[in-house]
Design a protein around this motif. Structure first.
Motif, short mmCIF file in Angstrom:
data_model
loop_
_atom_site.label_atom_id
_atom_site.label_comp_id
_atom_site.label_asym_id
_atom_site.label_seq_id
_atom_site.Cartn_x
_atom_site.Cartn_y
_atom_site.Cartn_z
N ARG A 198 52.68 39.87 43.23
CA ARG A 198 53.35 38.59 43.45
C ARG A 198 52.92 38.03 44.81
NH1 ARG A 198 56.33 37.10 39.62
NH2 ARG A 198 56.85 38.65 38.03
N LEU A 199 52.83 36.72 44.87
CA LEU A 199 52.36 36.06 46.09
C LEU A 199 53.38 36.21 47.21
CD1 LEU A 199 50.07 34.28 47.24
CD2 LEU A 199 51.42 32.30 46.55
N ARG A 240 55.38 34.02 42.87
CA ARG A 240 54.76 33.94 41.54
C ARG A 240 53.69 35.02 41.38
NH1 ARG A 240 53.54 28.37 39.74
NH2 ARG A 240 52.22 29.49 38.27
N ASN A 241 53.39 35.34 40.15
CA ASN A 241 52.28 36.26 39.88
C ASN A 241 50.97 35.60 40.33
OD1 ASN A 241 49.94 36.82 37.72
ND2 ASN A 241 51.05 38.70 38.15
N LYS A 242 50.11 36.37 40.98
CA LYS A 242 48.89 35.79 41.56
C LYS A 242 47.87 35.37 40.51
CE LYS A 242 48.89 38.42 45.83
NZ LYS A 242 48.04 39.25 46.69
N ALA A 243 47.78 36.12 39.41
CA ALA A 243 46.82 35.72 38.36
C ALA A 243 47.25 34.39 37.75
CB ALA A 243 46.75 36.81 37.28
N HIS A 299 45.70 37.98 32.97
CA HIS A 299 46.11 39.35 32.67
C HIS A 299 47.00 39.82 33.83
CE1 HIS A 299 43.04 39.19 29.57
NE2 HIS A 299 42.16 38.86 30.49
N ALA A 300 48.29 39.57 33.70
CA ALA A 300 49.22 39.88 34.79
C ALA A 300 49.59 41.36 34.70
CB ALA A 300 50.45 38.99 34.70
N LEU A 301 48.63 42.21 35.06
CA LEU A 301 48.85 43.65 34.95
C LEU A 301 48.04 44.35 36.03
CD1 LEU A 301 45.95 44.71 33.57
CD2 LEU A 301 47.01 43.75 31.54
N ARG A 302 48.43 45.59 36.30
CA ARG A 302 47.66 46.42 37.20
C ARG A 302 46.65 47.19 36.35
NH1 ARG A 302 48.76 47.74 42.34
NH2 ARG A 302 47.35 49.25 43.25
#
Lengths: 87, 285
Positions: B66-67, B85-88, B107-110
């Motif tokens: 997250r930013l 927010r999610n960076k992607a 792809h909001a994942l590690r």
């Protein structure tokens, strides 16, 4: 009269006797090391942890697996390359 | 190859098409390309923005972070109202505004072994802009084993490094483990959040990384495969050194110890370190 430019006078022999030593350059600095010393010996002398650096010798990366088998030659230029992983 | 361009596309990419080395055929190649950008941070921001501006047809963005306010000193694909927010997702929004012609896949994942196996084959070329060694080694191993070119950049403080790995092609091409056989033990090498990084340094390196990606897709110039670019911003000195295949490499050597991604299996951040030390999973670089 301008002062003489770099580099400063080279360091004198780190090891016993000049005859047994060769001159190399590490990160731009002249050093004398024992003839027949390998890259592994050099890193030991510098107290460098091999797990956080790579070694460049004469513009070529030396694989870590070859450190102990790579003798240094007079006039070699080495750079210690940091292992970095930031993004 | 589809060489049919709209008037708007011809106008948008006119400075590319003017280049003899790109032209309409090159521009069509960029449009047909699928590029995976892992990490939408300091490197990934300029990288993804320049790829999008250049008209890469499909850009995949991987990031689970997250930013944060401290990211904005260098992560220029994001802005202040998007903190949290999610960076992607945030980078995807910026890209769509910059160039609506680009398809962005978020792809909001590690990245772990499983997602690497699923995602990497869906793209033509992969870019490493991550901030931790566990993911870097996972990407290096996965790209070799899955047969993708990896354009890898790294930064710390005032330093940057860049190279291209194509060890899956065999021959003399080295892989990431030819440079460093294993990740450093946790704590030995600091992250950007620990040691700092000049924001503009990430901008330069991410932009150089995008240049190499475009060259790879266009098939022009001399790529960085087998060479390592080193930059020290304080000296303002660029050097390019030869990186050869290590005959004892655990990944691409003749007797590889690593034949699959099983050593990366346990999420989120294990590493193939013989010392079996727990991996650091630093974030925020």
């Amino acid at each position: 009269m301008p002062r003489p430019p770099f580099p400063p006078a080279p360091r004198r022999a780190t090891f016993r006797g000049m005859a047994d030593s060769i001159e190399i350059t590490i990160n731009g600095e002249t050093r004398f090391i024992q003839r027949d010393a390998t890259i592994a010996d050099l890193l030991g002398t510098l107290s460098l942890d091999t797990r956080k650096v790579a070694v460049e010798r004469n513009l070529e990366i030396v694989p870590r697996s070859a450190y102990a088998a790579t003798p240094l030659a007079a006039g070699d230029t080495l750079e210690i390359v940091h292992f970095i992983g930031g993004g | 190859m589809d060489l049919d361009f709209s008037d708007s596309e011809l106008h948008r990419y006119s400075r590319h098409i003017l280049l003899q080395e790109v032209g309409a055929v090159g521009q069509a190649r960029l449009r047909a390309a699928r590029v995976l950008v892992v990490g939408a941070g300091g490197l990934g921001s300029p990288l993804a923005l320049y790829l999008a501006a250049a008209g890469i047809g499909t850009i995949g963005l991987v990031d689970d972070d997250r930013l944060e306010l401290s990211n904005l000193q260098r992560q220029v694909a994001h802005d202040t109202p998007r903190i949290g927010r999610n960076k992607a997702e945030s980078a995807a929004e910026t890209i769509r505004r910059l160039n609506p012609g680009v398809a962005v896949e978020v792809h909001a994942l590690r990245l772990d072994a499983e997602s690497a196996r699923a995602l990497i084959p869906r793209y033509d070329i992969v870019c490493d802009g991550t901030d931790n060694f566990a993911t870097r080694f996972l990407l290096g191993d996965a790209c070799h084993l899955l047969g993708r070119t990896l354009v890898s950049a790294a930064v710390l403080r005032f330093e940057g490094q860049l190279t291209v790995y194509k060890s899956h092609l065999g021959g003399e091409h080295p892989c990431q483990r030819c440079l460093h056989p294993e990740p450093p033990p946790p704590g030995l090498v600091p992250s950007c959040s620990e040691a700092g990084v000049l924001g503009a340094v990430t901008g330069v390196m991410g932009t150089l990384q995008s240049t190499e990606v475009l060259k790879e897709i266009l098939g022009i110039g001399e790529g960085l495969a087998g060479r390592l670019l080193l930059w020290d911003a304080l000296d303002m000195r660029f050097r390019t050194v030869r990186l050869r295949r290590d005959p004892a490499c655990p990944l691409c050597g003749p007797a590889p110890a690593i034949r699959d991604l099983s050593c990366h299996a346990a999420a989120p951040a294990p590493v193939c370190a013989p010392a079996s030390a727990p991996a650091s999973a630093t974030s925020g670089a």
